[in-house]
Motif scaffolding. Structure first.
Motif, PDB file in Angstrom:
ATOM      1  N   TYR B 101     -13.580   5.280  18.139  1.00 14.87           N
ATOM      2  CA  TYR B 101     -14.114   4.124  17.409  1.00 14.87           C
ATOM      3  C   TYR B 101     -15.108   4.575  16.345  1.00 14.87           C
ATOM      4  CZ  TYR B 101     -12.269   0.454  20.466  1.00 14.87           C
ATOM      5  OH  TYR B 101     -11.454  -0.415  21.129  1.00 14.87           O
ATOM      6  N   GLU B 102     -15.967   5.525  16.721  1.00 17.06           N
ATOM      7  CA  GLU B 102     -16.992   5.951  15.775  1.00 17.06           C
ATOM      8  C   GLU B 102     -16.385   6.581  14.528  1.00 17.06           C
ATOM      9  OE1 GLU B 102     -19.718   7.929  18.392  1.00 17.06           O
ATOM     10  OE2 GLU B 102     -20.807   6.042  18.668  1.00 17.06           O
ATOM     11  N   TYR B 103     -15.326   7.378  14.728  1.00 16.38           N
ATOM     12  CA  TYR B 103     -14.641   7.942  13.565  1.00 16.38           C
ATOM     13  C   TYR B 103     -14.019   6.836  12.714  1.00 16.38           C
ATOM     14  CZ  TYR B 103     -15.236  12.696  15.276  1.00 16.38           C
ATOM     15  OH  TYR B 103     -15.772  13.889  15.678  1.00 16.38           O
ATOM     16  N   ALA B 104     -13.472   5.828  13.407  1.00 19.37           N
ATOM     17  CA  ALA B 104     -12.855   4.724  12.670  1.00 19.37           C
ATOM     18  C   ALA B 104     -13.899   3.963  11.855  1.00 19.37           C
ATOM     19  CB  ALA B 104     -12.143   3.793  13.637  1.00 19.37           C
ATOM     20  N   TYR B 105     -15.075   3.721  12.456  1.00 19.44           N
ATOM     21  CA  TYR B 105     -16.116   2.996  11.717  1.00 19.44           C
ATOM     22  C   TYR B 105     -16.662   3.828  10.556  1.00 19.44           C
ATOM     23  CZ  TYR B 105     -15.987  -0.542  15.331  1.00 19.44           C
ATOM     24  OH  TYR B 105     -15.573  -1.531  16.180  1.00 19.44           O
ATOM     25  N   ALA B 106     -16.828   5.119  10.786  1.00 18.57           N
ATOM     26  CA  ALA B 106     -17.313   5.985   9.713  1.00 18.57           C
ATOM     27  C   ALA B 106     -16.322   5.946   8.544  1.00 18.57           C
ATOM     28  CB  ALA B 106     -17.470   7.410  10.212  1.00 18.57           C
ATOM     29  N   MET B 107     -15.031   5.920   8.888  1.00 22.45           N
ATOM     30  CA  MET B 107     -14.001   5.880   7.853  1.00 22.45           C
ATOM     31  C   MET B 107     -14.097   4.602   7.031  1.00 22.45           C
ATOM     32  SD  MET B 107     -10.236   6.916   8.974  1.00 22.45           S
ATOM     33  CE  MET B 107      -9.160   5.908   8.025  1.00 22.45           C
ATOM     34  N   GLN B 108     -14.253   3.485   7.757  1.00 24.72           N
ATOM     35  CA  GLN B 108     -14.321   2.206   7.044  1.00 24.72           C
ATOM     36  C   GLN B 108     -15.571   2.110   6.195  1.00 24.72           C
ATOM     37  OE1 GLN B 108     -13.116  -1.300   9.254  1.00 24.72           O
ATOM     38  NE2 GLN B 108     -12.093   0.025  10.716  1.00 24.72           N
ATOM     39  N   SER B 109     -16.657   2.654   6.717  1.00 18.21           N
ATOM     40  CA  SER B 109     -17.893   2.644   5.946  1.00 18.21           C
ATOM     41  C   SER B 109     -17.723   3.482   4.670  1.00 18.21           C
ATOM     42  CB  SER B 109     -19.025   3.186   6.813  1.00 18.21           C
ATOM     43  OG  SER B 109     -20.170   3.408   6.049  1.00 18.21           O
ATOM     44  N   LEU B 110     -17.110   4.642   4.825  1.00 17.74           N
ATOM     45  CA  LEU B 110     -16.924   5.533   3.675  1.00 17.74           C
ATOM     46  C   LEU B 110     -15.949   4.951   2.649  1.00 17.74           C
ATOM     47  CD1 LEU B 110     -17.272   8.254   2.231  1.00 17.74           C
ATOM     48  CD2 LEU B 110     -15.616   9.255   3.799  1.00 17.74           C
ATOM     49  N   GLU B 111     -14.923   4.279   3.164  1.00 21.42           N
ATOM     50  CA  GLU B 111     -13.951   3.675   2.245  1.00 21.42           C
ATOM     51  C   GLU B 111     -14.613   2.651   1.337  1.00 21.42           C
ATOM     52  OE1 GLU B 111     -10.993   2.291   4.938  1.00 21.42           O
ATOM     53  OE2 GLU B 111      -9.713   4.050   4.625  1.00 21.42           O
ATOM     54  N   ARG B 112     -15.703   2.063   1.816  1.00 20.30           N
ATOM     55  CA  ARG B 112     -16.311   0.974   1.056  1.00 20.30           C
ATOM     56  C   ARG B 112     -17.340   1.424   0.022  1.00 20.30           C
ATOM     57  NH1 ARG B 112     -16.319  -4.090   2.714  1.00 20.30           N
ATOM     58  NH2 ARG B 112     -18.565  -4.286   2.719  1.00 20.30           N
ATOM     59  N   ILE B 113     -17.751   2.668   0.043  1.00 20.81           N
ATOM     60  CA  ILE B 113     -18.693   3.085  -0.995  1.00 20.81           C
ATOM     61  C   ILE B 113     -17.930   3.373  -2.280  1.00 20.81           C
ATOM     62  CG2 ILE B 113     -20.392   3.997   0.635  1.00 20.81           C
ATOM     63  CD1 ILE B 113     -19.477   6.820  -0.375  1.00 20.81           C
ATOM     64  N   GLY B 114     -18.659   3.516  -3.393  1.00 22.21           N
ATOM     65  CA  GLY B 114     -18.073   3.575  -4.736  1.00 22.21           C
ATOM     66  C   GLY B 114     -16.746   4.310  -4.878  1.00 22.21           C
ATOM     67  N   ASN B 115     -15.877   3.724  -5.679  1.00 22.61           N
ATOM     68  CA  ASN B 115     -14.585   4.344  -5.955  1.00 22.61           C
ATOM     69  C   ASN B 115     -14.713   5.541  -6.875  1.00 22.61           C
ATOM     70  OD1 ASN B 115     -12.776   2.836  -4.489  1.00 22.61           O
ATOM     71  ND2 ASN B 115     -12.865   1.180  -5.994  1.00 22.61           N
ATOM     72  N   ASN B 116     -15.793   5.572  -7.633  1.00 22.72           N
ATOM     73  CA  ASN B 116     -16.014   6.745  -8.474  1.00 22.72           C
ATOM     74  C   ASN B 116     -17.492   7.101  -8.419  1.00 22.72           C
ATOM     75  OD1 ASN B 116     -17.444   5.218 -10.522  1.00 22.72           O
ATOM     76  ND2 ASN B 116     -15.426   4.402 -11.063  1.00 22.72           N
ATOM     77  N   PHE B 117     -17.807   8.228  -9.010  1.00 30.64           N
ATOM     78  CA  PHE B 117     -19.167   8.731  -8.868  1.00 30.64           C
ATOM     79  C   PHE B 117     -20.201   7.804  -9.500  1.00 30.64           C
ATOM     80  CE2 PHE B 117     -22.712  11.672  -9.768  1.00 30.64           C
ATOM     81  CZ  PHE B 117     -22.967  12.045  -8.463  1.00 30.64           C
ATOM     82  N   MET B 118     -19.826   7.184 -10.623  1.00 30.07           N
ATOM     83  CA  MET B 118     -20.759   6.273 -11.289  1.00 30.07           C
ATOM     84  C   MET B 118     -21.119   5.094 -10.383  1.00 30.07           C
ATOM     85  SD  MET B 118     -19.464   8.259 -13.544  1.00 30.07           S
ATOM     86  CE  MET B 118     -17.762   7.755 -13.695  1.00 30.07           C
ATOM     87  N   GLU B 119     -20.094   4.533  -9.737  1.00 29.84           N
ATOM     88  CA  GLU B 119     -20.327   3.412  -8.827  1.00 29.84           C
ATOM     89  C   GLU B 119     -21.216   3.836  -7.666  1.00 29.84           C
ATOM     90  OE1 GLU B 119     -16.040   1.375  -9.188  1.00 29.84           O
ATOM     91  OE2 GLU B 119     -16.958   1.161  -7.213  1.00 29.84           O
ATOM     92  N   PHE B 120     -20.916   5.024  -7.161  1.00 27.58           N
ATOM     93  CA  PHE B 120     -21.675   5.555  -6.025  1.00 27.58           C
ATOM     94  C   PHE B 120     -23.138   5.754  -6.399  1.00 27.58           C
ATOM     95  CE2 PHE B 120     -23.198   9.496  -3.903  1.00 27.58           C
ATOM     96  CZ  PHE B 120     -23.320   8.989  -2.626  1.00 27.58           C
ATOM     97  N   GLU B 121     -23.359   6.331  -7.569  1.00 24.04           N
ATOM     98  CA  GLU B 121     -24.717   6.568  -8.048  1.00 24.04           C
ATOM     99  C   GLU B 121     -25.476   5.264  -8.211  1.00 24.04           C
ATOM    100  OE1 GLU B 121     -24.393   8.724 -11.717  1.00 24.04           O
ATOM    101  OE2 GLU B 121     -26.084   9.984 -11.150  1.00 24.04           O
ATOM    102  N   GLU B 122     -24.760   4.263  -8.753  1.00 22.23           N
ATOM    103  CA  GLU B 122     -25.390   2.975  -8.994  1.00 22.23           C
ATOM    104  C   GLU B 122     -25.805   2.347  -7.666  1.00 22.23           C
ATOM    105  OE1 GLU B 122     -23.039   0.519 -11.611  1.00 22.23           O
ATOM    106  OE2 GLU B 122     -24.368  -1.157 -11.095  1.00 22.23           O
ATOM    107  N   LEU B 123     -24.877   2.441  -6.703  1.00 19.66           N
ATOM    108  CA  LEU B 123     -25.141   1.893  -5.386  1.00 19.66           C
ATOM    109  C   LEU B 123     -26.379   2.550  -4.776  1.00 19.66           C
ATOM    110  CD1 LEU B 123     -23.623  -0.206  -3.729  1.00 19.66           C
ATOM    111  CD2 LEU B 123     -22.348   1.635  -2.651  1.00 19.66           C
ATOM    112  N   CYS B 124     -26.452   3.885  -4.903  1.00 17.71           N
ATOM    113  CA  CYS B 124     -27.594   4.612  -4.341  1.00 17.71           C
ATOM    114  C   CYS B 124     -28.891   4.205  -5.018  1.00 17.71           C
ATOM    115  CB  CYS B 124     -27.400   6.122  -4.481  1.00 17.71           C
ATOM    116  SG  CYS B 124     -26.129   6.755  -3.406  1.00 17.71           S
ATOM    117  N   SER B 125     -28.848   3.996  -6.338  1.00 21.51           N
ATOM    118  CA  SER B 125     -30.106   3.651  -7.001  1.00 21.51           C
ATOM    119  C   SER B 125     -30.526   2.218  -6.665  1.00 21.51           C
ATOM    120  CB  SER B 125     -30.032   3.897  -8.509  1.00 21.51           C
ATOM    121  OG  SER B 125     -29.072   3.070  -9.073  1.00 21.51           O
TER     122      SER B 125
END
Lengths: 328, 193
Positions: B101-125
């Motif tokens: 389950y934990e691997y599955a949740y980690a996967m879903q969490s990761l799938e939801r962060i930015g599709n590209n680096f710019m999105e990811f950076e924006e999310l982090c800021s």
């Protein structure tokens, strides 16, 4: 949704028992599950920046990176040799997962001979100066030479040809006991030395199958496959979907009537995994399938299980490697 | 996080080792942090990041002038992590349900962060900004737990407040952040319903 428990889990303060009960609950409550994933997503974002590696370790990893690429560079030496001779007709095109296309050029009495080779587990393509394109499947060698406006290509392995029409030039693929003559067309030829059947599939245009001395055996229609048994020299016409036959050029595994043992061997090479098939009988069972090479091992196994009834388990070896056991 | 450095694609194409070194040392940290957070395994994260750089090397002759190196490395790392989690999920499915389950949740969490680096950076800021805007006494608790990995008891000793108060402030911090950030998270895809 029990925030207290979810917070405890995210902070890694929850016991196995608590976790198990909580996850079970989530399976029954879709909204709670959604909310938990949302929380976990935020939690992960809050914590990403806290993981750091020591500068020393990072430096060591970079040195390791340097050593690995130095080894890789040695392997591609023949590719650079190609650059050096600057043979204008050959341009390296696609590359999938560390492929190396070796080309060698020799002067022969009949003119210039070029040898193209694609290694095991890799797919490559070359563009000829007239715009024709040839794809080489894994473990394939193609020797091409031209004399008197006639191009001959000797094939061992599998290749897909997209040949430009040139009324003044003949293009022939030589398979030893038969030849495939082309007049500007798209076709696939599969002729691995160990295979019982050689298959030529016409995708577009016109090809004729010839005997070694040039006598016409059969003219193929689009979508037809000429299946040649090179042991007893018999042939049969099959109707195969060309998109399946040529699927490998689009980064897919393509297996047509292949024993499971050979299929698993392909997977081992591509994924770097170890597979053991439990019974001899199962090894010989034949399957036809087209699978994207980007499919993960997990998805692949599930897919096989669902469609064929094959079961799989994992065995941990002493050396830390996991072997996949397949049975029926 | 500021990675607004431009890399010389021509140097990378030519296999220039200094330029590769520059990319390596600029990017290693953020990719490694991403890997550790989602795989929860430092050595796995190391090899995933190493593989991403090796892939860049394998592809270097085919880089296009418009190739975004940051995005290239980010996407590779993210996909390698997803593949790893997917495989682990299968491996653990019959051995330990909780881990699967934990691997599955980690996967879903990761799938939801930015599709590209710019999105990811924006999310982090956005996340950083939301944390900075927390009320002061709550922010201290949150930051101690986040950056120094302190347990409630350690925080309560350091700030000389009760453990109960630490817990309450932590809960409040998470609640405020959840509300503040809810507009920046992608909406769940319909197949989850």
């Amino acid at each position: 949704m029990d925030y207290q428990t979810s917070q405890k889990i995210l902070m890694e303060n929850a016991s196995e028992k608590e976790k198990e009960a909580f996850y079970k609950e989530l399976e029954e409550d879709k909204d709670a599950k959604k909310e938990f994933i949302r929380q976990k997503e935020l939690w992960d974002l809050y914590h990403i920046s806290q993981h750091k590696l020591s500068p020393e370790r990072k430096k060591r990893l970079f040195q390791e990176f340097g050593r690995t690429i130095a080894n890789k560079t040695q392997k591609t030496v023949s590719q650079r040799f190609l650059d050096a001779i600057k043979y204008a007709a050959v341009i390296l095109l696609a590359l999938l997962s560390g492929f190396f296309l070796h080309t060698i050029q020799n002067q022969t009495p009949a003119g210039t001979m070029r040898e193209l080779h694609s290694e095991k587990g890799s797919i490559s393509s070359v563009l000829l100066s007239d715009g024709s394109k040839i794809w080489l499947n894994s473990n394939t060698t193609l020797r091409i030479w031209e004399e008197n406006r006639k191009v001959t290509a000797k094939l061992s392995g599998e290749a897909y040809f997209d040949i430009r029409h040139d009324p003044d030039r003949e293009f022939i693929v030589d398979l030893g006991k038969i030849k495939v003559k082309d007049l500007g067309t798209k076709f696939n030829v599969s002729a691995y030395p160990g295979d019982q059947f050689y298959r030529t599939t016409l995708v577009e245009g016109d090809v004729t199958i010839l005997s070694p001395d040039g006598e016409e055996i059969k003219e193929l229609a689009v979508n037809q496959t000429f299946r040649f048994n090179h042991n007893d020299l018999s042939f049969q016409i099959e109707e195969l979907d060309p998109s399946i036959v040529t699927g490998w050029t689009g980064n897919k595994f393509v297996f047509i009537d292949k024993p499971l043992a050979e299929i698993c061997h392909e997977f081992e090479k591509w994924y770097g995994i170890s597979i053991h098939i439990e019974s001899e009988q199962l090894k010989q069972e034949k399957y036809t399938s087209v699978i994207l090479r980007t499919t993960t091992v997990g998805q692949l196994l599930e897919m096989f299980k669902m469609t064929t009834g094959i079961n799989y388990t994992f065995r941990n070896e002493k050396n830390g490697i996991v072997t996949i056991l397949i049975s029926k | 996080m500021a990675y607004h450095v431009n890399y010389d694609i021509n140097l990378l194409k030519a296999g220039n080792k200094n330029e590769f070194e520059r990319v390596y040392f600029d990017f290693f940290d953020v990719l490694y942090a991403l890997g550790v957070q989602y795989t929860s395994d430092r050595s796995v994260a190391e090899s995933i990041v190493q593989d991403a750089f090796l892939k860049l090397w394998e592809m270097h002759e085919n880089l296009l002038p418009e190739t975004n190196i940051r995005n290239f490395l980010y996407t590779l790392t993210k996909n390698f992590c997803l593949n790893y989690l997917r495989d682990q999920k299968v491996v653990w499915k019959n051995l330990n349900k909780v881990r699967a389950y934990e691997y599955a949740y980690a996967m879903q969490s990761l799938e939801r962060i930015g599709n590209n680096f710019m999105e990811f950076e924006e999310l982090c800021s956005k996340v950083d900004l939301a944390i900075e805007n927390l009320p002061e006494e709550i922010k201290i608790v949150f930051k101690l737990s986040r950056f120094e990995d302190m347990k409630y008891r350690e925080i309560s000793e350091k700030l000389t407040i009760s453990e109960k108060t630490v817990e309450a402030r932590m809960t409040r911090a998470l609640k405020i952040l959840r509300t503040e950030l809810k507009d920046f998270l992608p909406i769940f895809l319909s197949f989850f319903n």
